[in-house]
Design an enzyme around this catalytic site. Structure first.
Site, short mmCIF file in Angstrom:
data_model
loop_
_atom_site.label_atom_id
_atom_site.label_comp_id
_atom_site.label_asym_id
_atom_site.label_seq_id
_atom_site.Cartn_x
_atom_site.Cartn_y
_atom_site.Cartn_z
N PHE A 33 -24.32 -41.08 -25.02
CA PHE A 33 -23.55 -41.50 -23.84
C PHE A 33 -23.89 -40.56 -22.70
O PHE A 33 -23.63 -39.36 -22.75
CB PHE A 33 -22.03 -41.50 -24.07
CG PHE A 33 -21.31 -41.98 -22.84
CD1 PHE A 33 -21.18 -43.33 -22.57
CD2 PHE A 33 -20.82 -41.07 -21.90
CE1 PHE A 33 -20.57 -43.79 -21.40
CE2 PHE A 33 -20.20 -41.52 -20.72
CZ PHE A 33 -20.08 -42.88 -20.48
N ASP A 93 -27.42 -32.52 -22.01
CA ASP A 93 -26.27 -33.08 -21.30
C ASP A 93 -25.03 -32.40 -21.84
O ASP A 93 -24.52 -32.75 -22.92
CB ASP A 93 -26.21 -34.60 -21.49
CG ASP A 93 -25.03 -35.21 -20.74
OD1 ASP A 93 -24.12 -34.46 -20.34
OD2 ASP A 93 -25.01 -36.45 -20.59
N LYS A 114 -17.50 -32.86 -15.20
CA LYS A 114 -16.15 -32.86 -15.76
C LYS A 114 -15.35 -31.60 -15.44
O LYS A 114 -14.86 -31.46 -14.34
CB LYS A 114 -16.24 -33.16 -17.26
CG LYS A 114 -16.73 -34.61 -17.49
CD LYS A 114 -16.39 -35.19 -18.82
CE LYS A 114 -16.56 -36.70 -18.76
NZ LYS A 114 -17.58 -37.24 -19.64
#
Ligand code: PLP
Length: 399
Positions: A140, A225, A254
């Site tokens: 993802f 990531d 985030k």
């Protein structure tokens, strides 16, 4: 307005791209959130790890207010007095050489893809338009068309084509597959240190170390990531530290803003980000003074309040407690730091059911991929609070 009215308004006017639990939140503080009826819940999702510092952290809030009175946006047509400090502090903390600031995680991923393709042609000597990027099954990395192009989630892809070419997908955690997939045209390998959305999938020990060796040997850029695993979540500042390696490009987002504002960044060694010249990439909001000031404070809070160490010790305690809950429906409990997944057997009837029951009992978490619940509370959580959570979870799992 109360819960039901707000839900029906939302469903009437909003595109249905999410399937949220039916709780309407209006206030947050630390690990706690409150709904519009005044009911209090423990947040065990942390906005997919964007509020690692806890909801509405007072110090980050203060910076948001103060900076927003002075200067919020200049665009990169001019310089601003927060950017240099943000770069310097972020590089010192992560031992990076260069930073490229963006806003959302998906933009950081897109930035990395652009950069490694250019690096591939100009530095590695890959023939024009032949660059390949290897990714992992069940990855993802976000929701743009290019990122969707290399997703293996059929629901996320269906009818969104034509897709961006140039990607190859291999099994996660499999270094032989990586070695076999690399060709002379491979520019990069992009991977999550722990697959979050896939359900907290932890690769075998030594995986990243071997990946690092393979990438170095083949002159392939290693992109990690760490948008979800980074910034303390797994008990280290970056998850790569668990294996003592350094990537070539690291993506963070985030929790970089403690949940106040979208801030992401690409961190790199000089060689990779060095290929970008003026006019070749950018963002109106990327690197704006408000974002930089917030991110600087969010990083400072992470370090000064010992949140990374707390994630390591509280994560271990939480994991141990969850493993002691005996329920035949539970297939596995796994995790690193405060990134924990609890997987049910398929015959348990789906994790959503349990999330609904936990919500009724004052604990918010979310299913991922039907059979898995992810527990990722803010990193400020204490031992007493984990005991409180464990009691609720074990009661619900008894039913
Ligand atoms: C959330 C996430 C992204 C995308 O970030 P957005 O800010 O939602 O665009 C990318 N990669 C990983 C690993 C993520 O968890």
């Amino acid at each position: 307005m109360k819960t039901n009215e707000l839900i029906s308004l939302e469903d009437r006017f909003g595109a249905k791209t999410y399937n949220p639990l039916d709780v309407i939140l209006s206030k947050g503080e630390g690990i706690w959130v409150w709904d519009v009826e005044g009911k209090k819940y423990m947040d065990c999702l942390s906005a997919y790890s964007a509020v690692n510092q806890g909801h509405c952290h007072p110090k980050i809030h203060q910076v948001l207010v103060e900076q927003s009175k002075k200067l919020t946006l200049t665009s990169r047509a001019f310089r601003n007095n927060q950017l240099a400090f943000f770069y310097k502090e972020l590089c010192d903390l992560t031992q990076s050489h260069k930073v490229l600031p963006m806003n959302t995680g998906a933009e950081a991923v897109e930035t990395a893809i652009k950069t490694v393709r250019k690096w591939g042609y100009e530095i590695k000597g890959i023939p024009l338009d032949k660059a390949e990027i290897i990714v992992c099954d069940n990855n993802f990395h976000g929701r743009t068309i290019t990122i969707t192009s290399f997703s293996s989630d059929e629901n996320a892809r269906q009818n969104f084509g034509p897709f961006t070419p140039g990607f190859k997908s291999i099994p996660f955690g499999d270094t032989d597959a990586l070695e076999n997939a690399i060709t002379k045209n491979t520019a990069a390998f992009m991977v999550e240190p722990i697959q979050g959305e896939a359900g907290v999938i932890i690769p075998p020990d030594g995986y990243l170390k071997k990946v690092r060796e393979i990438c170095t040997k083949n002159n392939v850029v290693l992109i990690l990531d760490e948008i979800q695993t980074g910034l303390g979540r797994t008990g280290k500042l970056l998850a790569e530290e668990h294996e003592g390696i350094q990537s070539d490009l690291t993506l963070i987002g985030k929790a970089l803003s403690g949940g106040f504002y979208p801030v992401s960044a690409v961190l790199s060694n000089e060689a990779v980000l060095g290929v970008l010249n003026p006019g070749q990439h950018g963002s109106t909001f990327g690197g704006n003074p408000l974002a930089c000031a917030i991110a600087r404070k969010a990083l400072q809070v992470l370090m000064e309040e010992g949140l990374i160490e707390n994630a390591a010790s509280m994560g271990a305690y939480f994991l141990k407690g969850l493993r002691q809950i005996s329920n035949p429906q539970v297939k596995e409990v796994r995790g690193k730091g405060l990134m924990i997944g609890l997987e049910f057997h398929p015959q348990a009837g789906g994790a959503r059911l349990y999330c609904e029951k936990l919500k009724e009992n004052g604990l918010l978490c979310k299913e991922t991929h039907n059979h898995i619940i992810r527990f990722t509370p803010p990193l400020v959580i204490t031992k007493d609070q984990i005991e409180w959570a464990l009691e609720i979870i074990s009661n619900v799992l008894k039913i």
